[in-house]
Design an enzyme around this catalytic site. Structure first.
Site, PDB file in Angstrom:
ATOM      1  N   HIS A  50       0.841  -1.206   0.000  1.00  0.00           N
ATOM      2  CA  HIS A  50       0.000   0.000   0.000  1.00  0.00           C
ATOM      3  C   HIS A  50       0.878   1.259   0.000  1.00  0.00           C
ATOM      4  CE1 HIS A  50      -2.884  -2.812   2.189  1.00  0.00           C
ATOM      5  NE2 HIS A  50      -3.616  -2.393   1.181  1.00  0.00           N
TER       6      HIS A  50
ATOM      7  N   ARG B  67      -4.053 -10.063   4.197  1.00  0.00           N
ATOM      8  CA  ARG B  67      -4.476 -11.361   4.740  1.00  0.00           C
ATOM      9  C   ARG B  67      -3.294 -12.273   5.074  1.00  0.00           C
ATOM     10  NH1 ARG B  67      -9.206 -10.344   1.179  1.00  0.00           N
ATOM     11  NH2 ARG B  67     -11.021 -10.238   2.553  1.00  0.00           N
TER      12      ARG B  67
END
Ligand code: PAF
Length: 281
Positions: free
Chosen positions: A33, A187
């Site tokens: 990100h 995740r």
């Protein structure tokens, strides 16, 4: 970094800006990100990130409730990366009433692969991204950066922007990987120690599939995909798909679609964690 929790505050913060560069996220940020935020910075006159865990894109049995919320760490990382504005709407602000208008992406693109195994996923993604675009880029247009790790999502968003003539440039960010090759993902944090070691088998399987595909006799594609699925299953995974598609539309390749036009995509569950990855070749 200015933090806006409401659409009104966000619009005020961006009122004088001509070209925001925007990175939408669901938080629990990792280096992938942050690389997108750094990529976005030179593309606009203000860098905006959003954090919003979008209930609409989770199936009832999926991990909406347990999706990691790591607000303080996320803010610290965004600040350090030079993000100017963080939009973190409350659910009641983004969805003030039941969402009856929804974006239904083209089934030819959205009902296969991720859409087949997560029905409704791209309706949820398309709808929230349209809303986020309206909030962040609706006054001025701008640029939005999406990671290639979610390859099909990137294609759905590109098609949505094109077909609705939104004044938004979509820019793709390369997938960030750990030293062993595992694609960074929020995740990954669900993986136990042994699972984390095993997880690299997914990118390895895609690399092997891509290599074999390039050298294969023309009719052998389906058998190679099946072999890749079987090999992961034999290691204890539950694969949803490992497949080669053409990059242009994610349809199965024809004889004309050679290297440089293809992408190997995979999704598989390891224990309770579903991982996805892809490799262009
Ligand atoms: O890729 C994600 O994190 C999400 O799907 C997105 C684009 C932020 C929409 O909720």
């Amino acid at each position: 970094m200015l933090i806006a929790h409401s659409i009104a505050d966000l619009r005020q913060a961006l009122a004088a800006r001509r070209h925001p560069a925007f990175v939408p996220t669901m938080g629990n940020l990792h280096d992938g990100h942050i690389a997108l935020v750094r990529q976005a910075r030179p593309l606009g006159d203000v860098t905006v990130a959003s954090i919003f865990v979008n209930r609409l894109q989770f199936l009832p049995h999926e991990d909406f409730d347990s999706y990691p919320r790591t607000w303080e760490a996320d803010c610290a990382q965004l600040r350090a990366a030079g993000c100017d504005v963080l939009f973190a709407p409350r659910e009641a602000d983004l969805y003030p009433e039941p969402q009856t208008f929804k974006v239904h992406p083209d089934p030819a693109l959205a009902d296969m692969l991720e859409g087949q195994f997560r029905p409704g996923f791209f309706v949820g993604v398309g709808t929230v991204v349209m809303k986020l675009f309206a909030c962040v880029l609706g006054q001025s247009g701008g640029t939005a950066v999406f990671g290639k790790k979610d390859y099909q999502q990137l294609m759905v968003i590109r098609q949505m922007v094109r077909q609705f003539a939104l004044p938004i440039d979509i820019v793709a960010g390369e997938t960030c990987r750990a030293a062993d090759g595992l694609a960074l993902s929020s995740r990954n944090g669900y993986l136990g120690r042994e699972e984390r070691q095993e997880a690299v088998a997914l990118p390895q399987a895609l690399r092997q599939l891509a290599g074999q595909w390039t050298a294969r006799p023309p009719a052998a594609g389906a058998a190679l995909e099946q072999q890749a699925v079987d090999a992961l299953r034999a290691r204890g995974w539950q694969p949803d798909y490992l497949t080669v598609r053409r990059r242009a539309d994610l349809q199965p390749p024809t004889a004309q679609d050679g290297p440089g036009m293809l992408v190997a995509l995979g999704a598989a569950r390891l224990g309770g964690t579903r991982l996805i990855d892809n490799l262009e070749f």
